[in-house]
Design an enzyme around this catalytic site. Structure first.
Site, PDB file in Angstrom:
ATOM      1  N   ASN A   1     -21.502  23.585 136.122  1.00 33.14           N
ATOM      2  CA  ASN A   1     -20.776  21.770 136.964  1.00 33.14           C
ATOM      3  C   ASN A   1     -19.896  22.931 138.139  1.00 33.14           C
ATOM      4  OD1 ASN A   1     -18.844  22.980 135.101  1.00 33.14           O
ATOM      5  ND2 ASN A   1     -17.835  20.361 135.559  1.00 33.14           N
TER       6      ASN A   1
ATOM      7  N   CYS B 254     -15.964  18.167 134.617  1.00 39.12           N
ATOM      8  CA  CYS B 254     -14.751  17.972 133.321  1.00 39.12           C
ATOM      9  C   CYS B 254     -13.419  17.214 134.065  1.00 39.12           C
ATOM     10  CB  CYS B 254     -14.882  18.876 132.920  1.00 39.12           C
ATOM     11  SG  CYS B 254     -13.215  20.404 133.457  1.00 39.12           S
TER      12      CYS B 254
ATOM     13  N   GLU C 172      -7.353  28.102 128.959  1.00 36.76           N
ATOM     14  CA  GLU C 172      -7.808  29.166 129.785  1.00 36.76           C
ATOM     15  C   GLU C 172      -7.121  28.871 130.609  1.00 36.76           C
ATOM     16  OE1 GLU C 172     -12.471  27.600 130.604  1.00 36.76           O
ATOM     17  OE2 GLU C 172     -12.288  29.624 128.868  1.00 36.76           O
TER      18      GLU C 172
ATOM     19  N   GLU D  68     -13.790  24.375 125.276  1.00 34.27           N
ATOM     20  CA  GLU D  68     -13.226  23.377 126.415  1.00 34.27           C
ATOM     21  C   GLU D  68     -14.407  22.147 126.393  1.00 34.27           C
ATOM     22  OE1 GLU D  68     -10.210  23.944 128.228  1.00 34.27           O
ATOM     23  OE2 GLU D  68      -9.766  25.763 127.489  1.00 34.27           O
TER      24      GLU D  68
HETATM   25  P1  NAP Z   1     -24.013  21.227 127.067  1.00 36.78           P
HETATM   26  O1  NAP Z   1     -25.094  21.119 127.237  1.00 36.78           O
HETATM   27  O2  NAP Z   1     -22.671  21.313 126.311  1.00 36.78           O
HETATM   28  O3  NAP Z   1     -24.174  23.034 127.970  1.00 36.78           O
HETATM   29  C1  NAP Z   1     -23.231  23.980 128.160  1.00 36.78           C
HETATM   30  C2  NAP Z   1     -23.524  25.759 127.553  1.00 36.78           C
HETATM   31  O4  NAP Z   1     -23.753  25.568 126.717  1.00 36.78           O
HETATM   32  C3  NAP Z   1     -25.115  25.680 128.579  1.00 36.78           C
HETATM   33  O5  NAP Z   1     -25.228  27.285 129.421  1.00 36.78           O
HETATM   34  C4  NAP Z   1     -25.921  25.343 127.369  1.00 36.78           C
HETATM   35  O6  NAP Z   1     -27.326  26.000 127.901  1.00 36.78           O
HETATM   36  C5  NAP Z   1     -25.492  25.694 126.504  1.00 36.78           C
HETATM   37  N1  NAP Z   1     -26.387  25.275 125.256  1.00 36.78           N
HETATM   38  C6  NAP Z   1     -26.265  24.223 125.099  1.00 36.78           C
HETATM   39  N2  NAP Z   1     -26.626  24.226 123.687  1.00 36.78           N
HETATM   40  C7  NAP Z   1     -26.227  24.872 123.212  1.00 36.78           C
HETATM   41  C8  NAP Z   1     -25.807  25.715 121.250  1.00 36.78           C
HETATM   42  N3  NAP Z   1     -26.467  24.656 120.367  1.00 36.78           N
HETATM   43  N4  NAP Z   1     -25.672  26.299 121.489  1.00 36.78           N
HETATM   44  C9  NAP Z   1     -24.698  27.477 122.487  1.00 36.78           C
HETATM   45  N5  NAP Z   1     -25.018  27.222 123.785  1.00 36.78           N
HETATM   46  C10 NAP Z   1     -26.025  25.784 123.840  1.00 36.78           C
HETATM   47  O7  NAP Z   1     -23.169  20.853 129.097  1.00 36.78           O
HETATM   48  P2  NAP Z   1     -23.058  20.148 130.231  1.00 36.78           P
HETATM   49  O8  NAP Z   1     -23.691  19.142 129.609  1.00 36.78           O
HETATM   50  O9  NAP Z   1     -24.314  22.366 130.375  1.00 36.78           O
HETATM   51  O10 NAP Z   1     -22.014  20.481 131.050  1.00 36.78           O
HETATM   52  C11 NAP Z   1     -21.385  19.584 131.184  1.00 36.78           C
HETATM   53  C12 NAP Z   1     -19.993  19.657 129.732  1.00 36.78           C
HETATM   54  O11 NAP Z   1     -19.430  20.683 130.105  1.00 36.78           O
HETATM   55  C13 NAP Z   1     -19.448  18.090 129.949  1.00 36.78           C
HETATM   56  O12 NAP Z   1     -18.694  17.341 128.985  1.00 36.78           O
HETATM   57  C14 NAP Z   1     -18.316  18.280 130.675  1.00 36.78           C
HETATM   58  O13 NAP Z   1     -17.219  17.660 130.172  1.00 36.78           O
HETATM   59  C15 NAP Z   1     -17.914  19.573 130.281  1.00 36.78           C
HETATM   60  N6  NAP Z   1     -17.354  20.784 130.787  1.00 36.78           N
HETATM   61  C16 NAP Z   1     -15.930  20.940 130.457  1.00 36.78           C
HETATM   62  C17 NAP Z   1     -14.831  21.409 131.017  1.00 36.78           C
HETATM   63  C18 NAP Z   1     -13.642  22.375 130.936  1.00 36.78           C
HETATM   64  O14 NAP Z   1     -12.928  23.033 131.226  1.00 36.78           O
HETATM   65  N7  NAP Z   1     -13.023  21.443 129.661  1.00 36.78           N
HETATM   66  C19 NAP Z   1     -15.117  22.611 132.206  1.00 36.78           C
HETATM   67  C20 NAP Z   1     -16.347  22.064 132.634  1.00 36.78           C
HETATM   68  C21 NAP Z   1     -17.354  21.430 131.689  1.00 36.78           C
HETATM   69  P3  NAP Z   1     -28.394  25.482 128.941  1.00 36.78           P
HETATM   70  O15 NAP Z   1     -27.692  24.710 129.938  1.00 36.78           O
HETATM   71  O16 NAP Z   1     -29.604  26.785 128.735  1.00 36.78           O
HETATM   72  O17 NAP Z   1     -28.113  24.181 128.199  1.00 36.78           O
END
Ligand code: NAP
Length: 493
Positions: free
Chosen positions: A151, A283, A461, A249
């Site tokens: 995002n 997020c 961060e 995060e």
């Molecule tokens: P996600 O599915 O958890 O994926 C995040 C990253 O982790 C991607 O690079 C993903 O790869 C990788 N990944 C997935 N499964 C993994 C595993 N088992 N082991 C290691 N890496 C793995 O999250 P998303 O849907 O992309 O992102 C949205 C989420 O991020 C939301 O919950 C949002 O709130 C959160 N977010 C938090 C912040 C913060 O600073 N708190 C900022 C932005 C977003 P792939 O893309 O290849 O699946």
């Protein structure tokens, strides 16, 4: 035919061992933008080996000199800002002013982290013994694994990469599979800025295989992960097996409280931007609106009028307010939560459907639910789409209790003209960030960013905290007395 992107290991683009690729898709047009190679476990091994060599070289360079590479990278990012913003809108859909903001955030954190190259402050303190000097120094951790979501495709990687670099670490970087192109662009920028080979290595492919291999790798010393709560929990568990440092995060369910004394027009603009900016996929997005009963009807009437006027479409067009959601799975998830909300008894006031602005992509209407209760799933679970749940309360105490009623604790906001209300909210809301008279989104890079409860594990961060995330603290004692002095024993005499 689209261009194929290889892995970046040891300063060179290298073919992956799997021979497989995946497509990078524009979520507005469904055009293919690139073919990206899928790394295998042995490619992650090669990346770690290259990073270890990179670390030996990079960690010996004084921090102020490392920072010069970052200052140069910031200048290149500035020169390429528009090109990167346009590519980002194509790759993940958010509107151009927001993708420009994303690149700007990367420029800001790069300059900020580079500035830290001349600080990297430890502490000097007193000793309980005579002729003894005490201080702390920061040391790099080693090879760190960075895993990022889609995002903020250039800002979030930069939040991790730039502090990690200035602190002297080498990196294995696994970007989100929805936004690999921006990761390649960042690598290009850092290489052009003079980052030595091996100091950053890029492995692309599914989180379920490549991300896992990074997390599990025994020679990666720390993981910095941004993503969903479920993945974050798995990452944390897995890191405990190799005693890795892990910073998380994760998600949010961010509330905005609008009190009866608020400037309603200001609050309306803030709620609209907080809830529907980036199509609700931040997020820090506003997903819960907590209204004082005295202004509730008026606020909802005005909000509805504004939401109806939002224009959905291609983020490259200047008239677009809301772009597509990132992919089919997110479209279906949003749809699923609308169904759940209706079944739970919330009132669907507006939206709730896919929409077609004349493009084949993943477009969803901005959606408002009223009569939401805190025990509903739409009040508790992160939807990560353009859906806002509205609650009514009769006083600040109730509002704060409601704000605190989820497992997350990232961002929060209160609109009020009362200093007392504002300070009570600052004191009582369980969140890493509280805004007063501003939306839940809008973090600046010199302040710490992160959340409490299910949003994270205590790390922050950005700001000076970012350097700590990527450093080991060493305590140093220098005894110049020339005799054996025993702490706690001699000093007690
Ligand atoms: P996600 O599915 O958890 O994926 C995040 C990253 O982790 C991607 O690079 C993903 O790869 C990788 N990944 C997935 N499964 C993994 C595993 N088992 N082991 C290691 N890496 C793995 O999250 P998303 O849907 O992309 O992102 C949205 C989420 O991020 C939301 O919950 C949002 O709130 C959160 N977010 C938090 C912040 C913060 O600073 N708190 C900022 C932005 C977003 P792939 O893309 O290849 O699946």
């Amino acid at each position: 035919m689209v261009q194929e992107y290889k892995l970046f290991i040891g300063g060179e683009f290298k073919d992956s061992s799997t021979g497989e690729t995946f497509e990078d898709i524009n979520p507005a047009t469904l055009e293919s933008l690139a073919a990206i190679q899928v790394a295998g476990t042995e490619d992650v091994d090669r990346a770690v080996e290259a990073a270890e060599a990179g670390f030996r070289l990079w960690s010996e360079i004084p921090a102020a000199k490392r920072a010069e590479v970052l200052f140069k990278a910031a200048r290149i990012l500035q020169e390429r800002k528009e090109e990167l913003a346009v590519l980002m809108t194509k790759e993940m859909g958010k509107v151009l002013p927001e993708t420009r903001g994303d690149v700007q955030e990367a420029i800001d954190i790069t300059n900020y982290a580079a500035g830290e190259g001349r600080r990297m402050l430890g502490e000097t303190t007193t000793s309980e013994l005579k002729e003894k000097f005490c201080m702390t120094v920061l040391r790099p951790i080693g090879v760190v694994g960075l895993i990022t979501p889609w995002n903020f495709p250039i800002a979030i990687p930069s939040w991790k990469i730039m502090p990690a670099l200035v602190a002297g670490n080498a990196i294995v970087f696994k970007p989100a599979s929805d936004t690999p192109l921006l990761a390649f662009k960042l690598i290009e920028v850092l290489s052009e800025a003079g980052l030595p080979p091996g100091v950053i290595n890029l492995v692309t492919g599914p989180g379920g295989t490549v991300g896992k291999a990074v997390v599990r790798h025994p020679r990666i010393k720390a993981i910095s992960f941004t993503g969903s709560l479920d993945t974050g929990k798995w990452v944390m568990e897995e890191c405990s097996k190799t005693m890795k440092r892990v910073s998380l995060e994760l998600g949010g369910k961010n509330p905005v409280i609008v009190m009866d004394d608020a400037d309603l027009e200001l609050a309306l603009e803030g709620v609209l931007w907080g809830a529907f900016g980036t199509t609700g996929q931040r997020c820090t997005a506003t997903s819960r609106l907590i209204l004082h009963e005295m202004i509730k009807d008026e606020f909802i009437k005005r909000l509805l009028a504004k939401v109806k006027s939002l224009r959905i479409g291609d983020g490259l067009l200047p008239e677009t307010d809301i772009g597509p959601v990132i992919n089919k799975a997110q479209l279906e998830k949003t749809e699923r939560y609308v169904k759940i909300g209706k079944e739970e008894g919330a009132t669907l006031l507006y939206g709730g459907n896919r929409t077609d602005p004349g493009l084949p992509g993943y477009f969803f209407e901005p959606t408002l639910f009223t009569d939401v209760r805190p025990d509903m799933r739409i009040a508790q679970e992160e939807i990560f789409g353009p859906v806002l749940g509205i609650f009514t309360v009769s006083d600040l105490e109730e509002a704060i209790e409601l704000a605190n009623s989820t497992k997350y604790g990232l961002s929060s906001a209160i609109y009020t003209r009362s200093v007392g209300n504002a300070f009570r909210a600052i004191e009582k809301i369980e969140a890493g960030i509280t805004y007063v008279n501003a939306p839940t989104i809008g973090a600046e890079v010199h302040l710490p960013f992160g959340g409490v409860k299910g949003t994270g594990n205590g790390f922050r961060e950005a700001g000076t905290e970012a350097i700590k995330e990527f450093s080991e603290v060493k305590a140093v004692y220098i005894d110049y007395s020339g005799r054996l002095q025993k702490a706690q024993i001699d000093s007690a005499e």
